[in-house]
Scaffold this motif. Structure first.
Motif, short mmCIF file in Angstrom:
data_model
loop_
_atom_site.label_atom_id
_atom_site.label_comp_id
_atom_site.label_asym_id
_atom_site.label_seq_id
_atom_site.Cartn_x
_atom_site.Cartn_y
_atom_site.Cartn_z
N VAL A 46 0.85 -1.19 0.00
CA VAL A 46 0.00 0.00 0.00
C VAL A 46 0.88 1.25 0.00
O VAL A 46 2.04 1.20 0.42
CB VAL A 46 -0.95 0.02 1.22
CG1 VAL A 46 -1.83 -1.23 1.24
CG2 VAL A 46 -0.18 0.13 2.54
N THR A 47 0.34 2.36 -0.47
CA THR A 47 1.04 3.64 -0.44
C THR A 47 0.60 4.40 0.80
O THR A 47 -0.60 4.60 1.03
CB THR A 47 0.70 4.46 -1.69
OG1 THR A 47 1.09 3.71 -2.85
CG2 THR A 47 1.45 5.78 -1.70
N VAL A 48 1.56 4.81 1.62
CA VAL A 48 1.27 5.59 2.83
C VAL A 48 1.29 7.07 2.44
O VAL A 48 2.29 7.58 1.96
CB VAL A 48 2.32 5.32 3.93
CG1 VAL A 48 2.03 6.17 5.16
CG2 VAL A 48 2.36 3.84 4.28
N VAL A 49 0.16 7.74 2.66
CA VAL A 49 0.06 9.15 2.29
C VAL A 49 -0.05 10.06 3.50
O VAL A 49 -0.09 11.28 3.36
CB VAL A 49 -1.11 9.40 1.31
CG1 VAL A 49 -0.86 8.68 0.00
CG2 VAL A 49 -2.43 8.98 1.92
N GLY A 50 -0.07 9.47 4.70
CA GLY A 50 -0.12 10.28 5.91
C GLY A 50 -0.17 9.42 7.15
O GLY A 50 -0.27 8.19 7.08
N ARG A 51 -0.11 10.08 8.29
CA ARG A 51 -0.18 9.40 9.59
C ARG A 51 -1.05 10.22 10.51
O ARG A 51 -0.99 11.45 10.49
CB ARG A 51 1.21 9.24 10.19
CG ARG A 51 2.05 8.22 9.46
CD ARG A 51 3.47 8.17 10.03
NE ARG A 51 4.19 7.05 9.48
CZ ARG A 51 4.73 7.01 8.27
NH1 ARG A 51 4.62 8.03 7.47
NH2 ARG A 51 5.38 5.94 7.85
N GLU A 52 -1.84 9.54 11.34
CA GLU A 52 -2.74 10.25 12.25
C GLU A 52 -3.05 9.38 13.46
O GLU A 52 -3.64 8.30 13.32
CB GLU A 52 -4.02 10.61 11.50
CG GLU A 52 -4.94 11.52 12.26
CD GLU A 52 -6.13 11.97 11.43
OE1 GLU A 52 -7.19 12.18 12.03
OE2 GLU A 52 -6.01 12.11 10.21
N ASN A 53 -2.66 9.83 14.64
CA ASN A 53 -3.02 9.18 15.91
C ASN A 53 -2.74 7.68 15.94
O ASN A 53 -3.58 6.89 16.37
CB ASN A 53 -4.49 9.43 16.23
CG ASN A 53 -4.81 10.89 16.40
OD1 ASN A 53 -3.99 11.65 16.93
ND2 ASN A 53 -5.96 11.31 15.94
N GLY A 54 -1.56 7.26 15.47
CA GLY A 54 -1.20 5.84 15.49
C GLY A 54 -1.77 5.03 14.34
O GLY A 54 -1.73 3.79 14.37
N TRP A 55 -2.28 5.71 13.33
CA TRP A 55 -2.84 5.05 12.15
C TRP A 55 -2.14 5.57 10.90
O TRP A 55 -1.70 6.71 10.85
CB TRP A 55 -4.34 5.31 12.05
CG TRP A 55 -5.12 4.65 13.14
CD1 TRP A 55 -5.19 5.06 14.45
CD2 TRP A 55 -5.86 3.46 13.04
NE1 TRP A 55 -5.97 4.17 15.16
CE2 TRP A 55 -6.40 3.19 14.32
CE3 TRP A 55 -6.16 2.59 12.00
CZ2 TRP A 55 -7.19 2.08 14.58
CZ3 TRP A 55 -6.96 1.49 12.26
CH2 TRP A 55 -7.46 1.25 13.53
N LEU A 56 -2.04 4.71 9.88
CA LEU A 56 -1.50 5.11 8.59
C LEU A 56 -2.65 5.43 7.65
O LEU A 56 -3.59 4.65 7.53
CB LEU A 56 -0.68 3.97 7.98
CG LEU A 56 0.54 3.49 8.76
CD1 LEU A 56 1.14 2.27 8.09
CD2 LEU A 56 1.56 4.60 8.90
#
Length: 84
Positions: A46-56
């Motif tokens: 998968v392509t990771v486009v951001g991170r937020e509160n322990g989630w990708l």
């Protein structure tokens, strides 16, 4: 168009992650209370486009959503930004 630019980070290098477990839940938001959008198989990249509160925040097969950011469930390969 603005939403698309925000989602993808407007030209920044993106990390790639590989799912390590079978049936990983792709959720509509960063938390277990958000609805399940899809389920991902082990080995899915998968392509990771951001991170937020322990989630990708990820994109895969034209789907967007969130997966837990834990080495138990996903291996993230970090890539440097080469646009600068």
């Amino acid at each position: 168009m603005m939403g698309v630019l925000c989602w993808f980070g407007a030209g920044l290098a993106q990390d790639i992650a590989t799912v390590r477990v079978a049936d990983l839940r792709l959720r509509s938001g960063p938390g277990k209370d958000y609805r399940i959008v899809s389920r991902l198989d082990a080995g899915t990249r998968v392509t990771v486009v951001g991170r937020e509160n322990g989630w990708l925040k990820i994109e895969v097969n034209h789907l967007r959503g969130f997966i837990i950011d834990s080495p138990r469930y996903v291996r993230v390969e970090r890539f440097a930004d080469t646009t600068a």
